[in-house]
Design an enzyme around this catalytic site. Sequence first.
Site, mmCIF file in Angstrom:
data_model
loop_
_atom_site.group_PDB
_atom_site.id
_atom_site.type_symbol
_atom_site.label_atom_id
_atom_site.label_comp_id
_atom_site.label_asym_id
_atom_site.label_seq_id
_atom_site.Cartn_x
_atom_site.Cartn_y
_atom_site.Cartn_z
ATOM 1 N N THR A 127 0.838 -1.683 0.037
ATOM 2 C CA THR A 127 -0.367 -0.338 0.197
ATOM 3 C C THR A 127 0.833 1.070 0.130
ATOM 4 O O THR A 127 1.979 1.030 0.691
ATOM 5 C CB THR A 127 -1.013 0.198 0.998
ATOM 6 N N SER A 133 -6.810 0.255 -2.663
ATOM 7 C CA SER A 133 -7.579 -0.937 -3.574
ATOM 8 C C SER A 133 -7.280 -1.372 -4.589
ATOM 9 O O SER A 133 -7.130 -2.317 -5.280
ATOM 10 C CB SER A 133 -9.202 -0.154 -3.436
ATOM 11 N N ARG A 269 -25.563 -10.605 35.790
ATOM 12 C CA ARG A 269 -26.428 -9.128 35.901
ATOM 13 C C ARG A 269 -27.955 -9.082 36.389
ATOM 14 O O ARG A 269 -27.868 -9.731 35.154
ATOM 15 C CB ARG A 269 -26.121 -8.571 34.035
ATOM 16 N N GLN A 337 -23.116 -3.687 23.116
ATOM 17 C CA GLN A 337 -24.828 -3.713 23.782
ATOM 18 C C GLN A 337 -24.930 -4.476 25.119
ATOM 19 O O GLN A 337 -25.622 -4.074 26.048
ATOM 20 C CB GLN A 337 -25.533 -3.491 22.088
ATOM 21 N N ILE A 338 -25.027 -5.529 25.328
ATOM 22 C CA ILE A 338 -25.431 -6.784 26.379
ATOM 23 C C ILE A 338 -24.377 -5.613 26.776
ATOM 24 O O ILE A 338 -25.391 -5.844 28.449
ATOM 25 C CB ILE A 338 -25.242 -7.867 26.148
ATOM 26 N N GLU A 364 -6.030 -6.021 4.195
ATOM 27 C CA GLU A 364 -6.158 -6.808 3.006
ATOM 28 C C GLU A 364 -7.071 -7.345 2.205
ATOM 29 O O GLU A 364 -7.844 -7.873 1.870
ATOM 30 C CB GLU A 364 -5.555 -8.163 4.078
HETATM 31 N N1 COS Z 1 -3.509 -14.955 -7.074
HETATM 32 C C1 COS Z 1 -2.456 -14.805 -8.738
HETATM 33 N N2 COS Z 1 -2.648 -13.977 -9.545
HETATM 34 C C2 COS Z 1 -3.819 -13.377 -9.253
HETATM 35 C C3 COS Z 1 -4.503 -13.441 -8.661
HETATM 36 C C4 COS Z 1 -4.347 -14.533 -7.314
HETATM 37 N N3 COS Z 1 -5.583 -13.960 -6.222
HETATM 38 N N4 COS Z 1 -5.210 -12.404 -8.537
HETATM 39 C C5 COS Z 1 -4.941 -11.429 -9.929
HETATM 40 N N5 COS Z 1 -3.835 -11.860 -10.580
HETATM 41 C C6 COS Z 1 -3.004 -11.842 -10.962
HETATM 42 C C7 COS Z 1 -4.241 -12.372 -12.751
HETATM 43 O O1 COS Z 1 -4.288 -13.570 -13.269
HETATM 44 C C8 COS Z 1 -3.817 -11.290 -13.846
HETATM 45 O O2 COS Z 1 -2.528 -12.043 -14.363
HETATM 46 P P1 COS Z 1 -2.030 -11.797 -16.426
HETATM 47 O O3 COS Z 1 -2.059 -10.785 -16.115
HETATM 48 O O4 COS Z 1 -0.933 -13.300 -16.562
HETATM 49 O O5 COS Z 1 -3.568 -12.322 -16.895
HETATM 50 C C9 COS Z 1 -3.317 -10.028 -13.052
HETATM 51 O O6 COS Z 1 -3.091 -10.600 -11.692
HETATM 52 C C10 COS Z 1 -4.123 -9.269 -12.920
HETATM 53 O O7 COS Z 1 -5.637 -9.620 -12.240
HETATM 54 P P2 COS Z 1 -7.068 -8.483 -12.831
HETATM 55 O O8 COS Z 1 -7.263 -7.957 -13.618
HETATM 56 O O9 COS Z 1 -7.942 -8.379 -11.815
HETATM 57 O O10 COS Z 1 -6.378 -7.194 -11.775
HETATM 58 P P3 COS Z 1 -6.794 -5.805 -11.263
HETATM 59 O O11 COS Z 1 -5.955 -4.830 -11.215
HETATM 60 O O12 COS Z 1 -8.226 -5.775 -11.733
HETATM 61 O O13 COS Z 1 -7.097 -6.117 -9.477
HETATM 62 C C11 COS Z 1 -7.744 -6.606 -7.617
HETATM 63 C C12 COS Z 1 -8.110 -6.725 -9.156
HETATM 64 C C13 COS Z 1 -9.047 -5.596 -7.540
HETATM 65 C C14 COS Z 1 -9.304 -7.484 -6.868
HETATM 66 C C15 COS Z 1 -6.807 -6.362 -6.647
HETATM 67 O O14 COS Z 1 -6.396 -5.648 -7.676
HETATM 68 C C16 COS Z 1 -6.877 -6.212 -5.266
HETATM 69 O O15 COS Z 1 -6.940 -7.264 -4.813
HETATM 70 N N6 COS Z 1 -6.461 -4.900 -4.744
HETATM 71 C C17 COS Z 1 -7.160 -5.410 -3.547
HETATM 72 C C18 COS Z 1 -5.290 -4.879 -2.161
HETATM 73 C C19 COS Z 1 -5.356 -4.892 -0.830
HETATM 74 O O16 COS Z 1 -6.194 -5.612 -0.426
HETATM 75 N N7 COS Z 1 -4.862 -3.974 -0.466
HETATM 76 C C20 COS Z 1 -4.473 -3.845 0.661
HETATM 77 C C21 COS Z 1 -3.816 -3.351 1.121
HETATM 78 S S1 COS Z 1 -2.396 -5.008 0.668
HETATM 79 S S2 COS Z 1 -2.147 -5.365 3.016
#
Ligand code: COS
Length: 385
Positions: A127, A133, A269, A337-338, A364
């Site tokens: 992050t 996100s 209680r 609340q309880i 996460e």
């Molecule tokens: N495991 C392995 N590979 C993954 C995966 C997973 N769980 N999720 C996505 N990928 C891979 C995909 O297969 C894709 O690979 P290819 O380009 O080779 O096809 C690539 O990553 C991109 O995937 P996608 O298009 O689904 O990615 P997005 O940018 O749309 O993002 C989300 C997907 C929104 C789900 C992701 O960005 C996410 O989880 N965001 C939240 C992050 C988070 O949790 N932040 C909190 C702080 S971290 S403590």
Amino acid sequence: MPFFKLTDEQLMIQSMVREFSRKVLAATAAERDKTKEFPAGNLKQMGDLGLMGMMIPPEYGGEGADTISYVLALSEVAYSCASTAVVMSVHNSIVCESILKFGSEAQKQKYLPQLTDADIIGAFALTEPHAGSDPVAQMTTAEKKGDRYVINGSKRFITSGKNCGLVIVTAKTDESKKHKGISAFIVEQGTPGLIVGNIEDKMGLRASDTTDLIFENCEVPAENMLGNEGDGFKIAMTGLDGGRIGIAAQSVGVAQAALDHAVKYAKGRDQFGHKISKFQGLRWYIAEMATEIEAARQLMFSAAAMKDRKEKYTMQASMAKLFASEMVNRITGKCLQIHGGYGVTKDYPIERLYRDARVFTIYEGTSEIQKVVISNGILKDKRKM
Ligand code: COS
């Protein structure tokens, strides 16, 4: 209990961790919440008990335990001290597992024994101030210079940022690419140019430090890259899949603690000449809460079992995280609340549990992100058409 029978070994681990955490961690959790003191000594004890690299094979110092045992242990730790549980979760689920899965043999030999002994704690830095996100929007860069990479940028909300011995950090190695332009590196604490920035003053999980990490011309040897160039996004997403089962386990543990405290309070209680546990309104709360915790526990076990069977479990991990983290927020609220007016005082643990649980729907991956992952899984599954 899960819908399948736990093995003797799984039950033994659960009971060992329950005994340790209720005796050692619970006794000092309220004080730690007040002082924000990092539980370094307890984590070392947990390393000695085999809890800080549970799923790492014995040849690298771990226990070789399965994910079911791990979630049982993590729930027990969370029951007694949620701050300690989040450190354990990031360390095991994301850091140890990522090095095991993507690390070179030399990286595994060098880092895993230190991590499993809890001689060092692991952190994970994805992050950034403007990339939460949407991790692809990250701006930290790693530029190759000879046999080294030079990392520049800043990371935010890093669990154990101050107290870690190493951090897995993601950075852009190719700005012209999106997901595949991101790589991951292992950076040791103390590396020149790695600076611990602001330490957040949080409402909950106060004994777990959450910090900014600033990288200013921070040089690491090229062999500190985890996986190959461009693997960083995949490594982060794979780590978060396991991490999200861990957040479900933390949620189950905290919710069970909240319910147990509320039941104890309600049985003691008196109001209107009766124990308040006699009133149907409260009994229904208790029945609904116990059912919700059980549902979350089964989702957690289901995702963990799929991981153990080496099936793709991304969607199930998000379902478990989504349901369990929302559930624990409903339940800590109802349990508070309880407790009536006493619920908002420091005289009862429920006030701390209520604060500790709040971030579970956020870190996460927010609940909204879990719904993106789940709907992607459903809509991409051709069997559903
Ligand atoms: N495991 C392995 N590979 C993954 C995966 C997973 N769980 N999720 C996505 N990928 C891979 C995909 O297969 C894709 O690979 P290819 O380009 O080779 O096809 C690539 O990553 C991109 O995937 P996608 O298009 O689904 O990615 P997005 O940018 O749309 O993002 C989300 C997907 C929104 C789900 C992701 O960005 C996410 O989880 N965001 C939240 C992050 C988070 O949790 N932040 C909190 C702080 S971290 S403590």
